[in-house]
Write an enzyme that holds these catalytic residues in place. Sequence first.
Site, short mmCIF file in Angstrom:
data_model
loop_
_atom_site.label_atom_id
_atom_site.label_comp_id
_atom_site.label_asym_id
_atom_site.label_seq_id
_atom_site.Cartn_x
_atom_site.Cartn_y
_atom_site.Cartn_z
N ASP A 1 -5.56 -3.89 -2.49
CA ASP A 1 -4.52 -3.56 -1.50
C ASP A 1 -3.90 -4.82 -0.88
OD1 ASP A 1 -3.22 -2.62 0.99
OD2 ASP A 1 -4.23 -0.73 0.54
N SER B 1 0.83 -1.20 0.00
CA SER B 1 0.00 0.00 0.00
C SER B 1 0.87 1.25 0.00
CB SER B 1 -0.96 -0.05 1.19
OG SER B 1 -2.02 0.85 1.02
#
Length: 331
Positions: free
Chosen positions: A202, A86
Amino acid sequence: MFPSHGRLRAAGLTGVLCAACASAPRYETIQHPPLVVQPPGPAVAVPEPRIALVLGGGAARGFAHIGVIRVLEQEQVPIQQIVGTSVGSLIGAIYAAERNSFDLEWTAFQLQQDDLFDFRLTNAVMGMGYARGEKLEAFVRDHVKVESIEQLAIPFAAVATDLNWGERVVLDRGSVARAVRASSAIPGVFEPVMHQGKLLVDGGVVDNVPVEVALARGADVVLAVDVGEKVGNTNIKGVVDVILQSTNIIFAVNTALRRRSSEAVYVTPAVDGVGFLDFTQKKRCMEAGIDAMRKAMPAVRAAVEAWKARKLAELSAQPGTAGRPPNLPKP
């Protein structure tokens, strides 16, 4: 004429001594071969460990990564590999391109929420997320001077999640910008990203601080930065807040489970209270990263020395090494 009594006594004593000498054993000098001392084997050269930096997810809290990297540069800790999830993939990719914490800081501090989140009503109604993520990809493309991961100055990998099968996906080749976009696609906020034949979101969903990835890629010592440890948030007001806080909880739980058996030096900046999208506290986050990394330096040095001691013992056990003649058996 007869010899005197004294002469007889002397002659008898002489005869006894002669007889004793004649009967005594003879000792000969034995020639032994010279003692040869085997020279020691060559000195053992202990290599330096391969150190990996693992940067976890946490949205705006990820500015703490910048402070961590600044301290590592000041302490001359060589980073041979970066793995990020991320926001960790975003900060990691920018640094991997230049190896310069000042350029990283300058670039990151220009970053605003609007540079990353292209919110659109049509996306929320008809798509699979409030934002497409195209702005984030464009930001990376504009600020990372190389196009592919293979061209980065430091070996790099971004971690994403296969939305169809729930598997961790390691992106270590191809487009830097697309890999960062996929790794940062918070479910429900960003649309999933089709990349390398997979529908990705993610990486924090399955592995927010991917230590295992760094170890699998050959790291000897891993420095893992966790910016999502504390998840308390009493300022939840809308749907996006609900999504972000739920995601934050997922990230924190999977990281806590992995930390129990992880072989890494963990660095945990004090960024609790900073919201996922709170870009107003960049300086505080960076300072928290600096403080946390400085406190962790003794543990880093200890981990390096422990690895070198294990390596020295391993090399010394091999035939022909220093401290033991090479032609003698191992003790």
